[in-house]
Design a protein around this motif. Structure first.
Motif, PDB file in Angstrom:
ATOM      1  N   PRO A   9       0.831  -1.214   0.000  1.00 32.07           N
ATOM      2  CA  PRO A   9       0.000   0.000   0.000  1.00 32.07           C
ATOM      3  C   PRO A   9       0.861   1.256   0.000  1.00 32.07           C
ATOM      4  CG  PRO A   9       0.100  -0.930   2.201  1.00 32.07           C
ATOM      5  CD  PRO A   9       0.834  -1.891   1.301  1.00 32.07           C
ATOM      6  N   ASP A  10       0.354   2.301  -0.634  1.00 26.32           N
ATOM      7  CA  ASP A  10       1.041   3.588  -0.545  1.00 26.32           C
ATOM      8  C   ASP A  10       0.566   4.315   0.722  1.00 26.32           C
ATOM      9  OD1 ASP A  10      -1.416   4.728  -1.079  1.00 26.32           O
ATOM     10  OD2 ASP A  10      -0.905   5.385  -3.109  1.00 26.32           O
ATOM     11  N   LEU A  11       0.995   5.560   0.881  1.00 26.02           N
ATOM     12  CA  LEU A  11       0.677   6.299   2.103  1.00 26.02           C
ATOM     13  C   LEU A  11      -0.821   6.549   2.259  1.00 26.02           C
ATOM     14  CD1 LEU A  11       3.609   8.865   2.001  1.00 26.02           C
ATOM     15  CD2 LEU A  11       3.251   7.131   3.769  1.00 26.02           C
ATOM     16  N   ASN A  12      -1.552   6.424   1.161  1.00 25.00           N
ATOM     17  CA  ASN A  12      -3.007   6.599   1.225  1.00 25.00           C
ATOM     18  C   ASN A  12      -3.745   5.272   1.320  1.00 25.00           C
ATOM     19  OD1 ASN A  12      -2.887   9.472   0.953  1.00 25.00           O
ATOM     20  ND2 ASN A  12      -2.416   9.178  -1.224  1.00 25.00           N
ATOM     21  N   GLY A  13      -2.996   4.168   1.394  1.00 21.40           N
ATOM     22  CA  GLY A  13      -3.624   2.861   1.516  1.00 21.40           C
ATOM     23  C   GLY A  13      -3.961   2.200   0.196  1.00 21.40           C
ATOM     24  N   VAL A  14      -3.580   2.806  -0.914  1.00 25.42           N
ATOM     25  CA  VAL A  14      -3.851   2.230  -2.235  1.00 25.42           C
ATOM     26  C   VAL A  14      -2.739   1.234  -2.577  1.00 25.42           C
ATOM     27  CG1 VAL A  14      -4.124   2.704  -4.702  1.00 25.42           C
ATOM     28  CG2 VAL A  14      -4.996   4.330  -2.994  1.00 25.42           C
ATOM     29  N   THR A  15      -3.126  -0.009  -2.886  1.00 23.98           N
ATOM     30  CA  THR A  15      -2.125  -1.035  -3.174  1.00 23.98           C
ATOM     31  C   THR A  15      -1.552  -0.853  -4.577  1.00 23.98           C
ATOM     32  OG1 THR A  15      -3.195  -2.616  -1.710  1.00 23.98           O
ATOM     33  CG2 THR A  15      -1.737  -3.521  -3.391  1.00 23.98           C
ATOM     34  N   ILE A  16      -0.233  -0.924  -4.648  1.00 23.74           N
ATOM     35  CA  ILE A  16       0.480  -0.787  -5.920  1.00 23.74           C
ATOM     36  C   ILE A  16       1.409  -1.982  -6.062  1.00 23.74           C
ATOM     37  CG2 ILE A  16       2.195   0.584  -7.175  1.00 23.74           C
ATOM     38  CD1 ILE A  16       0.935   3.061  -5.910  1.00 23.74           C
ATOM     39  N   ALA A  17       1.403  -2.579  -7.245  1.00 21.35           N
ATOM     40  CA  ALA A  17       2.250  -3.738  -7.512  1.00 21.35           C
ATOM     41  C   ALA A  17       3.286  -3.383  -8.573  1.00 21.35           C
ATOM     42  CB  ALA A  17       1.405  -4.914  -7.995  1.00 21.35           C
TER      43      ALA A  17
END
Lengths: 137, 43
Positions: B17-25
């Motif tokens: 997750p990024d700092l906003n909680g969005v998962t990035i692969a």
């Protein structure tokens, strides 16, 4: 983050970047990202508080003497102080090492520099590796 | 702990997750050169 300061050079080769941190997100915002417009960052900052990715990518923890007896650590702190920056608390684990990798467009490692102590490669070296990976891909 | 990957190896997976909680692969960025920087502590 020096990569951010020269992002136009990365954008020119359509490169992407991700930065991985392991401390608490609120601490990250208050320390290394203090004063930075997060919405304006051209790359994501990913959070791995369990450090599972650090382990999967083979990133070690340093021996205490490799950090605290390293003259370079004190040179960096001295440079920061001379530049008027304040020194901050060291986060949750000052011995955890990081590393820099450039991934080629085909998903293979084009450049690898896992840290053995508190040092990082120059941004120009990383950009050169990315340019070569872009040209080969 | 495995050894750090070397040039020529397939990159290990990375999905966080990024700092906003969005998962990035990492796979989301395939086809482009990607700098992956693991940072030390926050201080």
């Amino acid at each position: 983050m020096k990569v951010r300061d020269r992002w136009d050079r990365w954008a020119a080769i359509d490169a992407a970047a991700v930065f991985v941190v392991f401390d608490d997100p609120d601490m990250i915002r208050r320390t290394m990202l203090e004063g930075i417009d997060l919405d304006g960052l051209p790359f994501p900052v990913l959070v791995d508080q369990e450090r599972s990715s650090y382990e999967r990518w083979g990133l070690q923890r340093a021996r205490r003497r490799d950090i605290w007896l390293d003259p370079n650590v004190y040179k960096v702190h001295w440079r920061l102080l001379r530049a008027g920056e304040k020194l901050r608390p060291g986060g949750t684990d000052v011995l955890q090492l990081g590393g820099d990798f450039v991934i080629a467009p085909d998903g293979t490692i084009a450049y690898a520099r896992p840290q053995e102590r508190d040092n990082r490669p120059p941004v120009g070296e990383l950009l050169k590796a990315a340019r070569e990976a872009a040209a080969a891909g | 702990m495995p050894a750090a990957p070397s040039p020529g190896d397939v990159a290990p997976s990375l999905e966080l997750p990024d700092l906003n909680g969005v998962t990035i692969a990492l796979g989301d960025l395939a086809g482009r050169p990607v700098l992956v920087s693991f940072l030390r502590h926050a201080g």
